[in-house]
Write a protein that holds these residues in place. Sequence first.
Motif, mmCIF file in Angstrom:
data_model
loop_
_atom_site.group_PDB
_atom_site.id
_atom_site.type_symbol
_atom_site.label_atom_id
_atom_site.label_comp_id
_atom_site.label_asym_id
_atom_site.label_seq_id
_atom_site.Cartn_x
_atom_site.Cartn_y
_atom_site.Cartn_z
ATOM 1 N N CYS A 242 36.202 30.109 35.180
ATOM 2 C CA CYS A 242 37.609 30.467 35.398
ATOM 3 C C CYS A 242 38.532 29.360 34.899
ATOM 4 O O CYS A 242 38.231 28.173 35.033
ATOM 5 N N LYS A 243 39.657 29.793 34.333
ATOM 6 C CA LYS A 243 40.672 28.851 33.869
ATOM 7 C C LYS A 243 42.009 29.575 33.785
ATOM 8 O O LYS A 243 42.058 30.761 33.472
ATOM 9 N N ASN A 244 43.076 28.872 34.096
ATOM 10 C CA ASN A 244 44.432 29.447 34.035
ATOM 11 C C ASN A 244 44.574 30.713 34.874
ATOM 12 O O ASN A 244 45.297 31.631 34.514
ATOM 13 N N GLY A 245 43.870 30.753 35.997
ATOM 14 C CA GLY A 245 44.019 31.865 36.923
ATOM 15 C C GLY A 245 43.302 33.140 36.546
ATOM 16 O O GLY A 245 43.538 34.184 37.159
ATOM 17 N N VAL A 246 42.414 33.096 35.555
ATOM 18 C CA VAL A 246 41.662 34.283 35.147
ATOM 19 C C VAL A 246 40.208 33.902 34.912
ATOM 20 O O VAL A 246 39.874 32.729 34.713
ATOM 21 N N VAL A 247 39.345 34.914 34.923
ATOM 22 C CA VAL A 247 37.938 34.696 34.595
ATOM 23 C C VAL A 247 37.814 34.690 33.077
ATOM 24 O O VAL A 247 37.931 35.718 32.428
ATOM 25 N N LYS A 248 37.592 33.511 32.512
ATOM 26 C CA LYS A 248 37.496 33.388 31.060
ATOM 27 C C LYS A 248 36.152 33.895 30.546
ATOM 28 O O LYS A 248 36.062 34.395 29.423
ATOM 29 N N LYS A 249 35.112 33.757 31.344
ATOM 30 C CA LYS A 249 33.788 34.197 30.921
ATOM 31 C C LYS A 249 32.972 34.614 32.128
ATOM 32 O O LYS A 249 32.755 33.836 33.048
ATOM 33 N N LYS A 250 32.537 35.884 32.124
ATOM 34 C CA LYS A 250 31.622 36.371 33.144
ATOM 35 C C LYS A 250 30.238 36.490 32.513
ATOM 36 O O LYS A 250 30.115 36.660 31.318
#
Length: 275
Positions: A242-250
């Motif tokens: 997670c970065k910047n309030g979102v899941v960047k990679k699941k």
Amino acid sequence: MRTWDDVWEGLKNFFLQFADNFVEYILQFILLSLLFYSVFKILKTNKGGKFIALVIFFVLLSGVIFSLSSKFTSDMLFVIICMIALMVFTMFNTEIKRSLLDSQMKKNKTKMDSLTVSGVDLIIEETVRAVQNMSKKDIGALIVLSNENLPEGIIESGTVVNAAITSQMIEAVFYPKAPLHDGAMIIEGNKIYAAGCFLPLAQSENLPKEMGSRHRAALGVTSVASVTAIVVSEETGIISICKNGVVKKKYADAADIKAALTEYYWTDLTAEGKF
């Protein structure tokens, strides 16, 4: 519709007004310059290059509209400043809050120990091994990669460890029967700075139901600070970044974890002059 003669006459009137009210104009110019500098710095930090062009276009368009429709006065310049500020604070409130928090926290923290290339490679290898081992065993974990910009309250909610980063140490902290396993681990440079820390939870109702408290904590802390969070699900063993309030990679694999750590050490930290 005004002619070019009218526009030229308006510009002459503007400079005549400037001679009479130069103090007011200088203050407005300083205000506008500070606003532009702050906006561009925030957008550049958060990779918002496209929005910088949008702001410039908006300012130029506003100036053209005002100059063609009526006399350009100091009041209209103030209106432009207010419109820009309103637009920026509406569209980029999270980025502004994050940047202000970063500046405040960096004043209250000491510089971390210097890092070497070989040392960074070893840290990345150890961290990737630990995260993958916990994923295979379905051991929940939350690791925050901080660049000294977390609120003091988060650190104080846990226990300062100040230990070397090794796979054994990371796995020991998150061992289910360990006293600190429920909280977040804070990594700063080449140290596990703290563990068992409580983070602000994301309150969005649009989050998937399968996202538990660790994911909400990761989204919450990355929304208010420029940090990266690595999450291991206790239920499924799935690794998320997670970065910047979102899941960047699941469903992150070893390569994804290594990429996130590499970005942290060679972009986030070096950008702050900590090497």
